[in-house]
Design an enzyme around this catalytic site. Structure first.
Site, mmCIF file in Angstrom:
data_model
loop_
_atom_site.group_PDB
_atom_site.id
_atom_site.type_symbol
_atom_site.label_atom_id
_atom_site.label_comp_id
_atom_site.label_asym_id
_atom_site.label_seq_id
_atom_site.Cartn_x
_atom_site.Cartn_y
_atom_site.Cartn_z
ATOM 1 N N ARG A 40 36.503 20.916 13.872
ATOM 2 C CA ARG A 40 35.808 20.015 14.776
ATOM 3 C C ARG A 40 34.304 20.295 14.816
ATOM 4 N NH1 ARG A 40 38.008 18.729 20.316
ATOM 5 N NH2 ARG A 40 38.192 20.957 20.529
ATOM 6 N N ASP B 278 48.527 24.891 21.201
ATOM 7 C CA ASP B 278 47.351 25.746 21.351
ATOM 8 C C ASP B 278 46.932 26.283 19.985
ATOM 9 O OD1 ASP B 278 45.405 26.949 22.784
ATOM 10 O OD2 ASP B 278 46.646 28.557 23.594
ATOM 11 N N LYS C 203 48.833 10.199 27.114
ATOM 12 C CA LYS C 203 48.025 9.188 26.430
ATOM 13 C C LYS C 203 48.498 7.778 26.764
ATOM 14 C CE LYS C 203 47.373 12.266 22.512
ATOM 15 N NZ LYS C 203 47.733 12.608 21.138
ATOM 16 N N GLU D 78 46.361 19.751 14.428
ATOM 17 C CA GLU D 78 46.101 21.106 14.874
ATOM 18 C C GLU D 78 46.684 22.105 13.877
ATOM 19 O OE1 GLU D 78 44.644 20.710 17.899
ATOM 20 O OE2 GLU D 78 44.809 22.629 18.950
ATOM 21 N N CYS E 90 39.706 64.947 18.184
ATOM 22 C CA CYS E 90 39.290 66.116 17.402
ATOM 23 C C CYS E 90 37.802 66.404 17.526
ATOM 24 C CB CYS E 90 39.648 65.920 15.937
ATOM 25 S SG CYS E 90 38.687 64.635 15.128
ATOM 26 N N LYS F 197 50.979 19.970 24.366
ATOM 27 C CA LYS F 197 49.618 20.323 23.952
ATOM 28 C C LYS F 197 49.701 21.660 23.229
ATOM 29 C CE LYS F 197 44.902 20.896 25.742
ATOM 30 N NZ LYS F 197 44.503 21.606 24.569
ATOM 31 N N GLU G 254 52.953 14.221 25.313
ATOM 32 C CA GLU G 254 53.323 15.109 24.196
ATOM 33 C C GLU G 254 52.941 16.537 24.551
ATOM 34 O OE1 GLU G 254 50.320 13.951 21.234
ATOM 35 O OE2 GLU G 254 51.521 12.151 20.915
ATOM 36 N N TYR H 106 48.633 14.545 15.415
ATOM 37 C CA TYR H 106 48.905 13.725 16.593
ATOM 38 C C TYR H 106 48.039 12.487 16.707
ATOM 39 C CZ TYR H 106 45.482 17.278 17.970
ATOM 40 O OH TYR H 106 44.431 18.140 17.998
ATOM 41 N N CYS I 240 42.488 65.098 11.872
ATOM 42 C CA CYS I 240 42.399 64.876 13.319
ATOM 43 C C CYS I 240 43.801 64.952 13.919
ATOM 44 C CB CYS I 240 41.793 63.503 13.569
ATOM 45 S SG CYS I 240 42.049 62.870 15.221
ATOM 46 N N CYS J 159 37.914 57.304 13.316
ATOM 47 C CA CYS J 159 37.661 58.733 13.188
ATOM 48 C C CYS J 159 37.820 59.089 11.711
ATOM 49 C CB CYS J 159 38.686 59.491 14.035
ATOM 50 S SG CYS J 159 38.833 61.222 13.585
ATOM 51 N N LYS K 36 47.275 21.098 32.056
ATOM 52 C CA LYS K 36 47.500 22.497 31.657
ATOM 53 C C LYS K 36 48.450 23.200 32.619
ATOM 54 C CE LYS K 36 43.769 23.418 28.745
ATOM 55 N NZ LYS K 36 42.927 24.515 28.390
ATOM 56 N N CYS L 267 35.329 61.483 18.082
ATOM 57 C CA CYS L 267 36.740 61.210 18.266
ATOM 58 C C CYS L 267 37.229 61.976 19.500
ATOM 59 C CB CYS L 267 37.531 61.647 17.042
ATOM 60 S SG CYS L 267 39.306 61.608 17.312
HETATM 61 S S1 IVH Z 1 44.741 14.241 21.188
HETATM 62 C C1 IVH Z 1 40.624 12.234 21.775
HETATM 63 N N1 IVH Z 1 47.075 15.459 21.297
HETATM 64 O O1 IVH Z 1 43.639 19.841 22.541
HETATM 65 C C2 IVH Z 1 41.877 12.986 21.925
HETATM 66 N N2 IVH Z 1 45.108 16.784 21.258
HETATM 67 O O2 IVH Z 1 41.732 20.001 24.740
HETATM 68 C C3 IVH Z 1 42.120 13.905 20.792
HETATM 69 N N3 IVH Z 1 45.531 19.194 21.259
HETATM 70 O O3 IVH Z 1 40.881 18.587 20.755
HETATM 71 C C4 IVH Z 1 43.133 14.912 21.021
HETATM 72 N N4 IVH Z 1 47.733 19.076 21.277
HETATM 73 O O4 IVH Z 1 42.598 20.185 19.598
HETATM 74 C C5 IVH Z 1 45.738 15.603 21.263
HETATM 75 N N5 IVH Z 1 49.194 16.394 21.342
HETATM 76 C C6 IVH Z 1 47.863 16.551 21.298
HETATM 77 C C7 IVH Z 1 47.252 17.814 21.285
HETATM 78 C C8 IVH Z 1 45.857 17.887 21.280
HETATM 79 C C9 IVH Z 1 46.676 19.885 21.260
HETATM 80 C C10 IVH Z 1 44.192 19.837 21.261
HETATM 81 C C11 IVH Z 1 43.173 19.176 20.374
HETATM 82 C C12 IVH Z 1 42.134 18.640 21.321
HETATM 83 C C13 IVH Z 1 42.254 19.625 22.428
HETATM 84 C C14 IVH Z 1 41.638 19.076 23.706
#
Ligand code: IVH
Length: 675
Positions: free
Chosen positions: A138, A119, A291, A175, A412, A117, A115, A227, A436, A431, A315, A409
């Site tokens: 968290r 941010d 996963k 998230e 000025c 990731k 899936e 997720y 100015c 400032c 990443k 500043c």
């Molecule tokens: S699963 C135990 N799935 O990335 C696993 N996390 O670097 C729980 N994140 O803590 C996380 N997209 O904040 C999962 N599709 C996704 C995600 C995801 C972003 C974040 C999440 C996690 C962090 C870890």
């Protein structure tokens, strides 16, 4: 039936209907009714709730406005710890992870799911009997902050699950994030308001969730997606896929795409697809999460002290470059904020040459220990402005100079002071001198800008010269300029001097909203200027309006209202306005500024993106407004049409995702009946 129970019944129906539409929009990405119809249902529910508060549900979709500010967040323990993920950055590392997992399962075949990731900021939400009861950050993984009130304001979060038989307890993980558009809009507003800018969307989402005032959170464009299921009472899913199906069924938004993989080769191919796919998403992603699908296999693999052995983050590299920091300059903005800017040896990154990057503020420079002369790593992630990520310490020379924020500043020489935020010293240095030159220059430049009074030919270089030569100190003095005075300037011939004077004179009859926007009142952007102009109809009524009157205008909240009041309470500003009036500036809203309920596009919101073949954006907007439509800068479920031209980007993508109708210029002309 009594009237009261009739009302209660209707409220229930409306809630169910609205939740259904929310789900179609946020979960299925296919809106089921028009925005207008949705708003009508929401308004009907809000009215009934006001009339029958005893029957109003705290889980109603009308409850997205935030409540009284908190003193501090309560602590919230996680019954199931919130783990983090290990990271990999290269295919060989990924291969190693997969092989380790296979070995851990005695060589069994693994059904993988990949899936995106996202941010953002990790959160855990608890639903009891299908109702949202608590949400937390968290924190350290065992306990975080209770941010329930803030989460409740997020429009994509249903406060009630759409399950016929919801489990007694359902704790879900996901998230909170901000879209790129939402982030840009928020920063634009903050810049207008002279507030510090957020560095990136994640930072903006995190900063917003930390707010103790949930009403402020409600005004920010937060989104959420889920997720994982962390805890469930009752029939539990047996695999990740089943868990995601349950989330979806419950009406909780999730990722719009996933990849099923059976081998390392398939995973690598999926990652390549993901790297393309993610660029079209309206939010930032920094990789993929791989996963193991089966929960039995997940359990068998177990976890280390901080991360599961059945999942890993992959990443993607953001484009970075290494260059030298030549200098740190200070920019003084329109509202007096001093911003340090990195002057770099030009370097090519993510498709363009970068020679300046933002350093945000003094604290950021100290935290990263950035010194003038350092070799630095810079990054341009997505569309975000280039930033200095870190210093290459090994290359630091003895002459590298520490940066100190000037005590005066730079423009000025006036006093500077730190902003006070909630009784404490903030990080922004300002400032204090309203006269100015740097501030004056930026204020005049803003006034003359295309989006404001639109004075052609009055650009930055010219404004700088005029102010330096003391030909200009206030906006109103623009109207005292003569061709003779202008001819003294560099590269200014008779003809251009004449043209500029003509352009300045023409600006006297601009729309009232342009003047309002051009005045540079803190927190008043172009959209609120339009709303104010339409509502009050003339500057004199606006000038005397009380805060309560101002907050009645759509889109004007308490902060904006106060800022407007403050502006008109200042002697200096009133004097400027008086002079502008004497110069014959238009102080009255024109017919087309008033909200139009006729016109064939009345009530419809348009978003323009990319370059249109014949019309400029301004022209197209004007045409739409003339027909009663509204033009907005971001695509949402309220958007009726996205008008896309060449090089349309993320807005077009978002329109497609949300199923918003897309037109080209020809389509727009047809709609307008202008051929
Ligand atoms: S699963 C135990 N799935 O990335 C696993 N996390 O670097 C729980 N994140 O803590 C996380 N997209 O904040 C999962 N599709 C996704 C995600 C995801 C972003 C974040 C999440 C996690 C962090 C870890």
């Amino acid at each position: 039936m009594t009237r009261k129970s009739d009302a209660a019944k209707r409220m229930k129906e409306l809630m169910a209907e609205l939740e259904r539409h929310n789900r179609a929009y946020y979960v299925e990405h296919s809106p089921s009714i028009s925005d207008r119809e949705y708003d009508r249902l929401l308004a009907e529910l809000a009215v009934l709730e006001r009339e029958h508060p005893e029957s109003a549900s705290p889980f109603s979709p009308t409850q997205k406005v935030g409540g009284a500010p908190l003193e501090a967040f309560a602590s919230a323990a996680h019954r199931v710890p919130m783990m983090s993920l290990d990271n990999t950055y290269s295919p060989p590392d990924l291969r190693e992870f997969v092989e380790r997992a296979e070995k851990g399962l005695g060589g069994a075949a693994i059904d993988w799911i990949l899936e995106p990731k996202i941010d953002g900021v990790a959160v855990s939400l608890r639903f009891e009997k299908g109702l949202f009861v608590r949400g937390a950050t968290r924190g350290d993984g065992r306990k975080g902050d209770d941010i329930t009130a803030n989460l409740k304001t997020i429009r994509s979060l249903p406060l009630q699950l759409s399950l016929a038989n919801p489990p007694e307890v359902l704790e879900v993980r996901g998230e909170v994030y901000m879209t790129r558009d939402g982030f840009r809009k928020l920063n634009y507003e903050r810049e207008k308001g002279g507030e510090t800018l957020f560095v990136n969307p994640r930072n903006a989402a995190a900063g917003t969730l930390k707010q103790l005032d949930s009403r402020e959170v409600a005004r920010r464009p937060l989104e959420i997606l889920f997720y994982a299921v962390a805890e469930i009472e009752g029939a539990a899913p047996q695999s990740h896929r089943e868990a995601l199906a349950l989330l979806r069924e419950a009406g909780l938004p999730g990722h719009s795409r996933m990849w099923d993989c059976r081998s390392v080769e398939e995973i690598e191919a999926a990652l390549m697809e993901l790297d393309v796919f993610r660029r079209g998403l309206p939010y930032e992603t920094d990789g993929g999460v791989l996963k193991v699908n089966s929960f039995a296999q997940q359990q068998q693999l177990g976890q280390t002290s901080k991360a599961p052995r059945w999942a890993i983050a992959y990443k993607f590299e953001t484009e970075k470059a290494v260059t030298r920091l030549r200098n740190i300059e200070i920019q003084v903005g329109r509202t007096g904020v001093l911003t340090p800017v990195a002057v770099l040896e030009p370097v090519f990154v993510s498709g363009s040459t970068v020679s300046r990057a933002t350093l945000h503020n003094e604290e950021e420079i100290a935290r990263k220990d950035i010194r003038v002369g350092d070799v630095v790593v810079i990054e341009k992630a997505g569309e975000v402005i280039p930033a200095v990520v870190e210093v290459v310490m090994a290359k630091r020379s003895k002459d590298a100079r520490r940066f100190v924020m000037p005590g005066q500043c730079p423009s000025c020489g006036g006093r500077v002071s730190k902003d006070v935020v909630g009784g404490e010293e903030g990080i922004m240095v300002r400032c204090e001198n309203l006269s100015c030159p740097a501030q004056i220059k930026r204020r005049i430049q803003h006034y003359a800008a295309r989006g404001a009074m639109d004075i052609e030919g009055l650009g930055e270089a010219l404004v700088d010269q005029l102010v330096d030569l003391k030909l200009l100190r206030h906006i109103d003095e623009l109207y005292d300029l003569t061709a003779e005075k202008l001819i003294q300037l560099d590269r200014m011939g008779n003809k251009s001097a004449g043209n500029l004077i003509e352009a300045i004179q023409q600006s006297r009859s601009r729309h009232l909203w342009r003047l309002l926007f051009g005045l540079g009142i803190r927190h008043v952007g172009a959209a609120s200027a339009r709303a104010l102009s339409g509502h009050f109809g003339n500057l004199d009524s606006l000038k005397t309006a009380a805060v309560e009157d101002l907050t009645r205008v759509p889109d004007v909240g308490e902060i904006v209202a106060r800022s407007i009041r403050d502006f008109f309470d200042k002697e200096d500003n009133l004097r400027t306005l008086e002079r502008l009036k004497q110069h014959g500036l238009n102080f009255v809203a024109m017919e087309d500024e008033k909200p139009s309920s006729s016109g064939n596009l009345a009530g419809k919101t348009f978003v323009l993106t990319g370059a249109l073949p014949a019309w400029s954006r301004e022209e197209a907007s004007e045409q739409i407004r003339r027909a009663g439509g509204t033009v907005s800068s971001s695509v949402s479920k309220k958007t009726a049409y996205v008008v896309a031209g060449e090089d349309a980007g993320s807005k077009l993508e978002k329109a497609r995702q949300l199923g918003v109708a897309v037109l080209d210029e020809t389509g727009l002309r047809k709609l307008l009946g202008v051929g």
